[in-house]
Every structure is written in structure tokens, then in C-alpha cells.
Design a protein around this motif. Structure first.
Motif, PDB file in Angstrom:
ATOM      1  N   ARG A  74       0.842  -1.199   0.000  1.00 22.13           N
ATOM      2  CA  ARG A  74       0.000   0.000   0.000  1.00 22.13           C
ATOM      3  C   ARG A  74       0.878   1.250   0.000  1.00 22.13           C
ATOM      4  N   ARG A  75       0.491   2.213  -0.802  1.00 19.69           N
ATOM      5  CA  ARG A  75       1.258   3.454  -0.890  1.00 19.69           C
ATOM      6  C   ARG A  75       0.827   4.439   0.194  1.00 19.69           C
ATOM      7  N   ARG A 100      -3.632   9.817  -9.829  1.00 24.32           N
ATOM      8  CA  ARG A 100      -3.306  10.848  -8.848  1.00 24.32           C
ATOM      9  C   ARG A 100      -1.901  10.683  -8.253  1.00 24.32           C
ATOM     10  N   LEU A 101      -1.126   9.745  -8.758  1.00 26.90           N
ATOM     11  CA  LEU A 101       0.242   9.595  -8.269  1.00 26.90           C
ATOM     12  C   LEU A 101       1.083  10.810  -8.653  1.00 26.90           C
ATOM     13  N   ARG A 102       1.882  11.277  -7.718  1.00 25.53           N
ATOM     14  CA  ARG A 102       2.786  12.392  -7.992  1.00 25.53           C
ATOM     15  C   ARG A 102       3.852  11.958  -8.994  1.00 25.53           C
ATOM     16  N   PRO A 103       4.290  12.864  -9.871  1.00 31.24           N
ATOM     17  CA  PRO A 103       5.378  12.529 -10.807  1.00 31.24           C
ATOM     18  C   PRO A 103       6.661  12.138 -10.094  1.00 31.24           C
ATOM     19  N   THR A 104       6.846  12.661  -8.868  1.00 29.34           N
ATOM     20  CA  THR A 104       8.067  12.367  -8.117  1.00 29.34           C
ATOM     21  C   THR A 104       7.953  11.091  -7.285  1.00 29.34           C
ATOM     22  N   GLY A 135      -5.355   1.106  -9.295  1.00 28.29           N
ATOM     23  CA  GLY A 135      -6.492   1.741  -8.629  1.00 28.29           C
ATOM     24  C   GLY A 135      -6.080   2.691  -7.520  1.00 28.29           C
ATOM     25  N   ASP A 136      -6.623   2.470  -6.324  1.00 32.54           N
ATOM     26  CA  ASP A 136      -6.308   3.297  -5.168  1.00 32.54           C
ATOM     27  C   ASP A 136      -5.014   2.872  -4.475  1.00 32.54           C
ATOM     28  N   CYS A 137      -4.326   1.864  -5.015  1.00 31.75           N
ATOM     29  CA  CYS A 137      -3.027   1.398  -4.474  1.00 31.75           C
ATOM     30  C   CYS A 137      -3.154   0.991  -3.004  1.00 31.75           C
TER      31      CYS A 137
END
Length: 230
Positions: free
Chosen positions: A140-141, A155-159, A206-208
């Protein structure tokens, strides 16, 4: 204001998300083969009864199957197996509740494949079988990986790291959780696992929220020879 706060607290405590679950779209695969029927019993006193018993045995055993491979996914945060602890002179398993939840999901998805006519008693893999297990832990992130701290597709940040990143959970302890949880459910004892491969990556779906992918299959002498010669 006080009443509103109390009602919110009560609502939060009663509505708890499940530790583990299964999505209808998740892959589930179960490979089996029919068991060979036993030799017929002979009765010198009652030939008709012997023929009837033989027919019943052949029909019953032909419905039973021998598991060759099983593959499935359990949704939810992978967690490591915690060491047993002692409290007030008694030893207990801190991971018991999580393991029971994991087992329930696996039990429901696995044995629902057997209808009443193919009732499977005991673990899928019998005690004399040697097994290979492959595990993929999708961790899980944390919220900081998402834009605005809110998880969701796109919605994941590029970084944010892609799949590989240092995490606190050791992969061997993650594997021990699964190995121990599946005892007496899919196999008699985890000592039957003679080959084990495990990898931990960050979830990207998905929502990770995390998931555990499990594949267990028969392991033969030829498989061992091929692996040792690599």
C-alpha cells in the motif's frame, strides 16, 4: 456540538473496512486432475453387495480431484508475521486476527469452486506433495505519494517512486505471514514448500491499497533438477 462529535466517533468505530477482500475481476485459477479409482473390493459371500459397493466407490472417487496448481489474489495491505508474545504468563499470536481474515478470503474463493458433488475434505494439497510457491506483494502506498494526499487512479505524484522503494516490511516476514496462514487450508504444513520466490513492490493499481498474489503448484524431482542446473 458535543452530540455531533460523539455521533461521528461512534460512526467511525462501527464502520470498519475489511482487512482483506477479493474483487470479482481478480484472477482465480485452480488446476486439478481426477483421482484414480481404488481397486474393487471382493466379497465371496454376497456378490451382489460387492458389485453395488464397487459401483458406489467408483462414482464417489471419480468426483474427487487432485489439485495441481492454484493461483489467486487477496486484496488488502500485506503485513509481516509478528513474533509470538507473552502476556501474564500466556503466549499469544499478535497476527492471529489478520491471519484469520486472510484465511477466510482464501477459503471462500477456493472451496466455492467445489460444489456438493466434488466435496473436498481437508487441504487441497495432500501431505506427501512437494510444492513451489510464488508470491508478489503489492504494498500500500502512503498518502504522500498522491496529489493532495488523496489516493486514486491518475493521482500519483510525478516524483513518487514507481514500483521499487525501500520499505520497513522485510520480504521474508511478509512471506512467513502467507506461509503460516495457509497451513491446514491449502496444504497440511508449510514444510511442504520446497521452493519459494517472493518479491515486494509498490502497488500501482487503482487506489493502491495493496494486494498479495499467490501461486502454488506441484514441485517434482525434474523441477528440482532443472532449477539446480540453472
Amino acid at each position: 456540538t458535543t452530540k455531533k462529535k460523539k455521533s461521528r466517533k461512534k460512526k467511525k468505530s462501527t464502520s470498519q473496512d475489511p482487512l482483506y477482500w477479493r474483487e470479482d475481476t481478480d484472477l482465480f485459477k485452480l488446476e486439478t486432475r481426477p483421482l484414480a479409482p481404488p481397486p474393487p473390493r471382493q466379497s465371496g459371500n454376497d456378490t451382489a453387495a460387492a458389485v453395488t459397493n464397487k459401483h458406489h466407490e467408483d462414482v464417489t472417487t471419480s468426483l474427487l480431484t487432485d489439485c495441481q496448481m492454484i493461483r489467486f489474489t487477496v486484496r488488502g495491505k500485506p503485513i509481516p508475521l509478528r513474533r509470538h508474545r507473552t502476556s501474564r504468563g500466556f503466549m499469544y499470536n499478535p497476527s492471529a486476527q489478520a491471519q484469520e481474515a486472510f484465511q477466510e478470503v482464501v477459503r471462500n474463493m477456493t472451496f466455492s469452486e467445489y460444489d456438493d458433488s466434488t466435496c473436498h475434505n481437508g487441504p487441497l494439497f495432500s501431505e506427501e506433495k512437494y510444492l513451489e510457491m510464488n508470491l508478489i506483494f503489492r504494498l500500500r502506498r502512503p498518502r504522500k505519494h498522491f496529489i493532495g494526499g488523496k489516493s486514486g487512479p491518475g493521482r500519483l505524484r510525478p516524483t513518487a517512486p514507481q514500483r521499487l522503494a525501500p520499505t520497513r516490511s522485510d520480504v521474508d516476514n511478509l512471506a512467513k505471514f502467507v506461509l503460516d496462514s495457509l497451513n491446514e487450508l491449502l496444504y497440511v504444513d508449510d514444510r511442504q514448500i520446497v521452493s519459494l520466490r517472493a518479491i515486494k513492490v509498490l502497488d500501482t493499481e487503482g487506489d493502491c491499497l495493496g494486494a498479495t498474489e499467490v501461486c502454488i503448484k506441484m514441485f517434482t524431482e525434474d523441477d528440482a533438477q532443472e532449477l539446480l542446473c540453472q
